[in-house]
Design a protein around this motif. Sequence first.
Motif: not given
Length: 128
Positions: A1-30
């Motif tokens: 995903m490119r930076r321009q794509d992230l900047e084009a996303m609104d707050f809700e989409e970014l927050w959902l992406l953040h939650e998804e990344l947090t969940k994936i990171l927690a699984e990988k860390i475990t």
Amino acid sequence: MRRQDLEAMDFEELWLLHEELTKILAEKITAEKRELEKRLAQLNQPDQFGEAESRAAEAGTGQPPRRKYPKVVPKYYNPLQPTETWSGRGKQPRWLVAALQSGHTLEEFKIRENGESSEGNAGGREHS
């Protein structure tokens, strides 16, 4: 995903992406933690040959265990600080060296037993 794509996303989409990344990171860390704990458990297990032999070599050095020596009673004391004593073994303490250099004799610092007289110790030697 490119930076321009992230900047084009609104707050809700970014927050959902953040939650998804947090969940994936927690699984990988475990999963990584579990893998490291397995490796640590393997390293802590004694080898069937190597460690068993080294323990046997340490235990059977061929020397008997050290014998316990009786407590050595002090024979000399510092008159300025009676709690400072010396058994007569090993290096002389600083207070005794200083006193001997200033002209005192070793006999002056001897701890006398109750029944012992100062003349009873002729020659400065005590026989046991």
